[in-house]
Design a protein around this motif. Structure first.
Motif, PDB file in Angstrom:
ATOM      1  N   GLU A  55      94.485  68.073 102.614  1.00 21.82           N
ATOM      2  CA  GLU A  55      95.524  67.570 101.701  1.00 21.82           C
ATOM      3  C   GLU A  55      94.911  66.636 100.656  1.00 21.82           C
ATOM      4  O   GLU A  55      95.255  66.690  99.474  1.00 21.82           O
ATOM      5  N   ARG A  77      85.152  74.633 108.778  1.00 20.04           N
ATOM      6  CA  ARG A  77      84.865  73.541 109.707  1.00 20.04           C
ATOM      7  C   ARG A  77      85.390  72.205 109.192  1.00 20.04           C
ATOM      8  O   ARG A  77      85.030  71.157 109.733  1.00 20.04           O
ATOM      9  N   TYR A  78      86.204  72.233 108.163  1.00 16.44           N
ATOM     10  CA  TYR A  78      86.589  70.974 107.525  1.00 16.44           C
ATOM     11  C   TYR A  78      87.814  70.383 108.217  1.00 16.44           C
ATOM     12  O   TYR A  78      88.949  70.757 107.926  1.00 16.44           O
ATOM     13  N   GLU A  79      87.572  69.452 109.133  1.00 19.23           N
ATOM     14  CA  GLU A  79      88.640  68.946 109.992  1.00 19.23           C
ATOM     15  C   GLU A  79      88.924  67.453 109.891  1.00 19.23           C
ATOM     16  O   GLU A  79      89.687  66.940 110.712  1.00 19.23           O
ATOM     17  N   PRO A  80      88.326  66.685 108.953  1.00 19.44           N
ATOM     18  CA  PRO A  80      88.733  65.272 108.902  1.00 19.44           C
ATOM     19  C   PRO A  80      90.245  65.158 108.744  1.00 19.44           C
ATOM     20  O   PRO A  80      90.862  65.974 108.038  1.00 19.44           O
ATOM     21  N   ILE A  81      90.819  64.164 109.375  1.00 16.21           N
ATOM     22  CA  ILE A  81      92.286  64.100 109.401  1.00 16.21           C
ATOM     23  C   ILE A  81      92.853  63.960 107.979  1.00 16.21           C
ATOM     24  O   ILE A  81      92.424  63.102 107.208  1.00 16.21           O
ATOM     25  N   GLY A  82      93.783  64.822 107.656  1.00 16.50           N
ATOM     26  CA  GLY A  82      94.385  64.833 106.322  1.00 16.50           C
ATOM     27  C   GLY A  82      93.402  65.234 105.232  1.00 16.50           C
ATOM     28  O   GLY A  82      93.703  65.093 104.038  1.00 16.50           O
ATOM     29  N   GLY A  83      92.255  65.732 105.612  1.00 21.71           N
ATOM     30  CA  GLY A  83      91.173  65.955 104.655  1.00 21.71           C
ATOM     31  C   GLY A  83      91.476  67.034 103.633  1.00 21.71           C
ATOM     32  O   GLY A  83      91.137  66.885 102.452  1.00 21.71           O
ATOM     33  N   HIS A 142      81.499  70.026 107.579  1.00 17.27           N
ATOM     34  CA  HIS A 142      81.951  69.517 108.871  1.00 17.27           C
ATOM     35  C   HIS A 142      82.257  68.032 108.688  1.00 17.27           C
ATOM     36  O   HIS A 142      81.978  67.477 107.626  1.00 17.27           O
ATOM     37  N   TYR A 143      82.819  67.390 109.715  1.00 20.55           N
ATOM     38  CA  TYR A 143      83.054  65.953 109.532  1.00 20.55           C
ATOM     39  C   TYR A 143      81.760  65.189 109.308  1.00 20.55           C
ATOM     40  O   TYR A 143      81.749  64.132 108.682  1.00 20.55           O
ATOM     41  N   HIS A 160      81.177  64.551 105.702  1.00 19.78           N
ATOM     42  CA  HIS A 160      82.312  63.915 105.035  1.00 19.78           C
ATOM     43  C   HIS A 160      81.914  63.241 103.721  1.00 19.78           C
ATOM     44  O   HIS A 160      82.629  63.333 102.720  1.00 19.78           O
ATOM     45  N   LEU A 161      80.765  62.579 103.717  1.00 20.01           N
ATOM     46  CA  LEU A 161      80.354  61.858 102.506  1.00 20.01           C
ATOM     47  C   LEU A 161      79.761  62.784 101.444  1.00 20.01           C
ATOM     48  O   LEU A 161      79.487  62.353 100.333  1.00 20.01           O
TER      49      LEU A 161
END
Lengths: 254, 249
Positions: free
Chosen positions: A196, A188-194, A165-166, A169-170
Motif C-alpha cells: 500500500e 516476497r515483498y511482505e513488510p507490513i502495509g508495504g 524481501h524484508y 526494505h532499505l
C-alpha cells in the motif's frame, strides 16, 4: 465462493514462475499440465516462465529445456535466461530474430566473481536497450550500489526487480527513485502495509504480481493483493496489465 | 471473522527493527488484520533479556486495543534468577496468556536444563510455550520431543514449524510422537505444499496459523492457509479453533 477459498477476481498474468527441477530440488509440478492446473486453482490466466536449470547451471541449457514447456504463447510465455558471454548472448539474439523473445532474465554471475558492471555487461545491456527487451533481475543476487550505478548508464533499459524481501526494505525506494524504468515484482515483498505504501508513493504502474512459484506457493501473494482494498483498475494493473505492457502482448483471458 | 471462525494469529511481535521494515504501528497492524479478517493477534516483545522491560512494553501496546491483541510473556535464561518471578508477574498481573521463548538469543539449546524452570512453570499453569524453531543448533524442533514428555501439562509450539525442510520433518515427527506439541505456520519461505504437509502428517488439530506480524504482513501468511489444498474443517481448526482451545480465550 466461501471466504475459506480464494480465486483471483481479475485477469492474472504471473510475472515470475520457475519450472523444472533444480539438481538438488524436485519441482512441485512435473509438466505443463500440472503447472496449468495449479494456475487454474488460483485463477491465474497466464504466466511468464523460466527454467530452473537456466538459473542455477546453464542459461543455454535452461532455455532449451524451457521450450518443452511452452504452449505457443497461449498461456505460457517464455522468459530467456542470459549471461554476458558470447554464446549466451548469441543464443538469445538468434531467438529474438526468430521473434520468440519478449523478456530476458539475468543469470547471476556475481557468485562467480564477475560483478554487474558496465565493463562486464555493456554488450548485453546495450543490446537489450536497443531492442527494448525488459530484463528481470533477482535482487537477492545483487549489490544495490552496483545495480543502480550500472543501470543508470542504460536509461532506456526496462528492468523488473524480483524477490525484494524484508531484508531489502532499505533498497526499494532508492531503486524505484533512481531507476525510472524499473518495476518491482512482489513475490516476497511482505513488510507490513508495504505494498500500500509503495502504491501511494510510486503508483500501481510500477508493481507486478509474481508468485515465484515453484520456489514459493502461487496463491498467497495473489490473495494478499486482493486484500489491499485496491481499486479494480489498480488491481488489474498489478495483476496483469503492467506485465502485458512490458511484454507487448494483448490482454489475458478474463 | 472468516466464515464464522474467530481467526487468531498465534505469532506476532511488538517492538521495531526499522532496517527490515518491522514497525509496530498499531494503526498499520489493525488495518492489515481488518483487511484480512483476523480477529485477534497474539503479541510478544523479545528484545530485553530481563523480561520485565519487554513485557511492560508489550502490555502497554496491548492495552491500546485489548479486544484485538493478547500478550505472551517473554523471559530469557540469560538472566535466570528473574525467569519464574517475571513469568508469574506477566501472567498474573499483566494477564498474558502464554509464553514466548527465543533461543537464538542464547547459547543454549532448548533441551538444556537452564530452560527447565520455564517449562515447569508452564506445566504447573497448563500454558502454551512457543519457540522460534529452525535448523540452527539452539532451535532444533527435535529437542521439543525430549522436553514435551517431561512437562506434560505444558503445550509446546514449534514456531515456523521448523522453517526449512529438514527441521520441518523434525517438528512433524515430534508432534506425531507427543500430544502436547503443536506446529505454527508463519515463515518467509512460502514453500508450495507445506501447509498441506503439516495438516496431513501432524493432523489439522495440531497446526496453528501465525503471521510474524509486523515483521511480515499477516495477509500473505493468511493466504497460505486459505489457498492451501486442505479441507474446510482443517482450515477452521488452523485459523482459530486450535488456538482458542490452547489459549483458553
Amino acid at each position: 465462493m466461501s471466504d475459506l477459498h480464494f480465486r483471483a477476481q481479475v485477469p492474472v498474468f504471473d510475472a515470475n514462475v520457475r519450472i523444472g527441477d533444480r539438481r538438488d530440488e524436485v519441482s512441485a509440478v512435473r509438466n505443463r499440465a500440472e503447472l496449468l492446473a495449479e494456475m487454474d486453482r488460483h485463477g491465474v490466466s497466464r504466466a511468464l516462465i523460466y527454467h530452473a536449470q537456466g538459473e542455477f547451471l546453464s542459461p543455454l541449457d535452461g532455455n532449451e529445456y524451457l521450450q518443452h514447456w511452452l504452449d505457443g504463447g497461449e498461456r505460457l510465455e517464455a522468459q530467456w535466461m542470459v549471461m554476458p558471454t558470447a554464446e549466451s548472448i548469441a543464443q538469445v539474439k538468434a531467438a529474438h530474430q526468430a521473434g520468440v523473445v519478449r523478456a530476458v532474465r539475468l543469470y547471476d554471475t556475481r557468485h562467480a566473481g564477475l560483478p554487474f558492471r558496465p565493463w562486464a555487461y555493456d554488450e548485453l545491456l546495450s543490446w537489450l536497450s536497443e531492442c527494448r527487451l525488459p530484463l528481470w533481475i533477482a535482487l537477492p543476487d545483487m549489490d544495490l550500489h552496483e545495480l543502480l550505478t550500472t543501470l543508470q548508464q542504460y536509461p532506456d533499459l526496462v528492468t523488473v526487480h524480483v524477490g525484494a524481501h524484508y531484508s531489502h526494505h532499505l533498497w526499494v525506494r532508492p531503486l524505484l527513485n533512481g531507476l525510472p524504468n524499473a518495476y518491482l515484482e512482489l513475490s516476497r515483498y511482505e513488510p507490513i502495509g508495504g505494498i500500500e505504501a509503495l502504491i501511494a508513493e510510486f503508483g500501481a504502474g510500477r508493481l507486478l504480481y509474481g508468485s515465484w512459484f515453484n520456489r514459493y506457493a502461487m496463491g498467497p501473494i495473489l490473495f494478499y493483493l486482493h486484500r489491499l482494498g485496491l481499486s479494480e483498475p489498480d488491481l488489474k494493473l498489478i495483476c496483469a496489465k503492467n506485465l502485458e505492457r512490458l511484454l507487448g502482448v494483448s490482454s489475458v483471458i478474463s | 471473522m472468516i466464515e464464522g471462525i474467530r481467526v487468531i494469529d498465534f505469532h506476532g511481535h511488538t517492538g521495531r527493527q526499522d532496517v527490515i521494515g518491522m514497525i509496530d504501528n498499531p494503526t498499520l497492524m489493525l488495518h492489515a488484520l481488518d483487511r484480512a479478517g483476523i480477529d485477534v493477534a497474539c503479541l510478544f516483545h523479545i528484545f530485553h533479556p530481563d523480561g520485565t522491560t519487554s513485557n511492560d512494553i508489550n502490555a502497554r501496546f496491548i492495552a491500546s486495543h485489548p479486544d484485538r491483541f493478547v500478550g505472551f510473556a517473554y523471559v530469557s535464561p540469560l538472566m535466570p534468577d528473574r525467569m519464574v518471578s517475571e513469568l508469574a508477574r506477566a501472567i498474573d498481573q499483566l494477564n498474558f496468556v502464554a509464553i514466548k521463548l527465543y533461543p537464538p538469543y542464547t547459547p543454549w539449546p532448548i533441551h538444556d536444563e537452564r530452560w527447565y524452570p520455564i517449562y515447569q512453570f508452564a506445566h504447573e499453569r497448563a500454558l502454551a510455550v512457543i519457540f522460534h524453531t529452525d535448523h540452527f543448533p539452539t532451535n532444533r524442533p527435535r529437542f521439543l520431543g525430549e522436553i514435551a514428555p517431561l512437562f506434560p501439562r505444558a503445550n509446546f509450539v514449534a514456531g515456523h514449524a521448523g522453517n526449512v525442510p529438514e527441521a520441518r520433518a523434525e517438528a512433524i515427527a515430534a508432534a506425531q510422537a507427543h500430544p502436547n506439541i503443536f506446529l505454527e505456520t508463519c515463515s518467509t519461505y512460502r514453500t508450495p505444499g507445506v501447509i498441506e504437509q503439516l495438516v496431513k502428517e501432524a493432523g489439522a488439530e495440531r497446526v496453528l496459523f501465525g503471521s510474524d506480524m509486523p515483521l511480515m504482513d499477516p495477509r500473505p501468511q493468511l493466504g497460505k492457509i486459505i489457498t492451501a489444498a486442505i479441507s474446510d474443517e482443517a482450515k477452521r481448526l488452523v485459523l482459530g479453533g486450535n488456538a482458542e482451545r490452547l489459549l483458553r480465550i
